[in-house]
Design an enzyme around this catalytic site. Structure first.
Site, PDB file in Angstrom:
ATOM      1  N   GLN A  46      38.881  64.007 -26.071  1.00 44.02           N
ATOM      2  CA  GLN A  46      38.565  63.891 -24.645  1.00 44.02           C
ATOM      3  C   GLN A  46      39.802  63.975 -23.759  1.00 44.02           C
ATOM      4  O   GLN A  46      39.675  64.115 -22.546  1.00 44.02           O
ATOM      5  CB  GLN A  46      37.825  62.579 -24.363  1.00 44.02           C
ATOM      6  CG  GLN A  46      36.439  62.531 -24.993  1.00 44.02           C
ATOM      7  CD  GLN A  46      35.726  61.251 -24.621  1.00 44.02           C
ATOM      8  OE1 GLN A  46      35.867  60.244 -25.297  1.00 44.02           O
ATOM      9  NE2 GLN A  46      34.965  61.277 -23.544  1.00 44.02           N
TER      10      GLN A  46
ATOM     11  N   HIS B 193      29.135  57.009 -31.215  1.00 38.15           N
ATOM     12  CA  HIS B 193      29.397  57.935 -30.109  1.00 38.15           C
ATOM     13  C   HIS B 193      30.814  58.509 -30.210  1.00 38.15           C
ATOM     14  O   HIS B 193      31.018  59.721 -30.108  1.00 38.15           O
ATOM     15  CB  HIS B 193      29.201  57.191 -28.780  1.00 38.15           C
ATOM     16  CG  HIS B 193      29.449  58.025 -27.562  1.00 38.15           C
ATOM     17  ND1 HIS B 193      28.455  58.376 -26.668  1.00 38.15           N
ATOM     18  CD2 HIS B 193      30.600  58.591 -27.083  1.00 38.15           C
ATOM     19  CE1 HIS B 193      28.987  59.126 -25.701  1.00 38.15           C
ATOM     20  NE2 HIS B 193      30.294  59.263 -25.916  1.00 38.15           N
ATOM     21  N   GLU B 194      31.781  57.620 -30.439  1.00 36.68           N
ATOM     22  CA  GLU B 194      33.184  58.076 -30.453  1.00 36.68           C
ATOM     23  C   GLU B 194      33.511  58.882 -31.706  1.00 36.68           C
ATOM     24  O   GLU B 194      34.248  59.877 -31.630  1.00 36.68           O
ATOM     25  CB  GLU B 194      34.131  56.880 -30.319  1.00 36.68           C
ATOM     26  CG  GLU B 194      33.990  56.088 -29.019  1.00 36.68           C
ATOM     27  CD  GLU B 194      33.998  56.933 -27.759  1.00 36.68           C
ATOM     28  OE1 GLU B 194      34.621  58.010 -27.743  1.00 36.68           O
ATOM     29  OE2 GLU B 194      33.345  56.530 -26.782  1.00 36.68           O
TER      30      GLU B 194
ATOM     31  N   HIS C 182      32.488  62.421 -31.396  1.00 36.25           N
ATOM     32  CA  HIS C 182      33.450  63.252 -30.652  1.00 36.25           C
ATOM     33  C   HIS C 182      34.451  63.919 -31.605  1.00 36.25           C
ATOM     34  O   HIS C 182      34.886  65.046 -31.361  1.00 36.25           O
ATOM     35  CB  HIS C 182      34.251  62.393 -29.666  1.00 36.25           C
ATOM     36  CG  HIS C 182      33.598  62.234 -28.325  1.00 36.25           C
ATOM     37  ND1 HIS C 182      33.323  63.286 -27.481  1.00 36.25           N
ATOM     38  CD2 HIS C 182      33.196  61.115 -27.660  1.00 36.25           C
ATOM     39  CE1 HIS C 182      32.773  62.826 -26.358  1.00 36.25           C
ATOM     40  NE2 HIS C 182      32.681  61.513 -26.436  1.00 36.25           N
TER      41      HIS C 182
ATOM     42  N   GLY D 192      34.834  53.422 -24.388  1.00 37.44           N
ATOM     43  CA  GLY D 192      35.376  54.129 -25.542  1.00 37.44           C
ATOM     44  C   GLY D 192      35.947  55.466 -25.123  1.00 37.44           C
ATOM     45  O   GLY D 192      35.557  56.022 -24.097  1.00 37.44           O
TER      46      GLY D 192
ATOM     47  N   CYS E  19      28.983  59.216 -21.049  1.00 35.70           N
ATOM     48  CA  CYS E  19      30.230  59.711 -21.630  1.00 35.70           C
ATOM     49  C   CYS E  19      31.165  60.107 -20.507  1.00 35.70           C
ATOM     50  O   CYS E  19      30.743  60.758 -19.546  1.00 35.70           O
ATOM     51  CB  CYS E  19      29.920  60.915 -22.521  1.00 35.70           C
ATOM     52  SG  CYS E  19      31.376  61.625 -23.305  1.00 35.70           S
ATOM     53  N   LEU E  20      32.422  59.713 -20.631  1.00 37.47           N
ATOM     54  CA  LEU E  20      33.397  60.043 -19.586  1.00 37.47           C
ATOM     55  C   LEU E  20      33.589  61.552 -19.455  1.00 37.47           C
ATOM     56  O   LEU E  20      34.047  62.026 -18.419  1.00 37.47           O
ATOM     57  CB  LEU E  20      34.740  59.367 -19.888  1.00 37.47           C
ATOM     58  CG  LEU E  20      34.723  57.832 -19.855  1.00 37.47           C
ATOM     59  CD1 LEU E  20      36.088  57.279 -20.255  1.00 37.47           C
ATOM     60  CD2 LEU E  20      34.314  57.315 -18.480  1.00 37.47           C
TER      61      LEU E  20
HETATM   62 CO    CO Z   1      31.870  60.244 -25.030  1.00 37.23          CO
END
Ligand code: CO
Length: 149
Positions: free
Chosen positions: A51, A130-131, A134, A46, A88-89
């Site tokens: 991000q 999660h997304e 963000h 995701g 998380c990236l």
């Molecule tokens: Co993330």
């Protein structure tokens, strides 16, 4: 399509509220294509627009069932609880356990502005939580729990 640079934790842009998309145009489609490419290149499941430094309510998710593009996603109902591991990236090299709803209902728009309503559970529900966090400037590391084993 072009791969974009992923913003890392510590950057202010990850802590800000994103705004709704109102124009479903070529610019949005380029953003979506770039987000998908960036996510796949980084082996993520995701990615949210903040991000890559874009404060818009846009996420892409692929938990193994194909790419889903979500514009202006809103969780309308949630129930149950599941504890599972997340990464998380934007927070490289770390993982942790987070409590999320087991099941949720979500409304969003697709890249053409069509409204979609879905039910999600298990890992797909976790990825959505999660997304969408963000988009509110929330990171999973804010919600870490301790797990007894
Ligand atoms: Co993330």
């Amino acid at each position: 399509m072009a791969k974009r640079e992923i913003v890392k934790v510590g950057s202010d842009v990850l802590r800000r509220q994103s705004r709704d998309v109102t124009e479903f145009n070529e610019k949005l489609h380029v953003l979506l294509d770039d987000m998908a490419e960036t996510m796949y290149h980084a082996d993520g499941v995701g990615l949210a627009a903040p991000q890559i430094g874009i404060l818009r309510n846009v996420v892409v998710i692929d938990v193994g069932d194909g790419l889903v593009e979500m514009i202006n996603p809103k969780i309308t109902e949630q129930s149950g609880s599941q504890i599972g591991q997340e990464g998380c990236l934007s927070v490289p090299g770390r993982h942790g356990y987070v409590d999320r709803p087991a099941k949720l209902k979500l409304e969003y728009q697709d890249r053409f502005g069509n409204t979609k309503k879905i039910t999600a559970k298990d890992f797909f529900a976790r990825a959505i939580c999660h997304e969408t966090d963000h988009l509110k400037g929330v990171l999973y590391i804010d919600k870490l729990i301790e797990v007894e084993d």
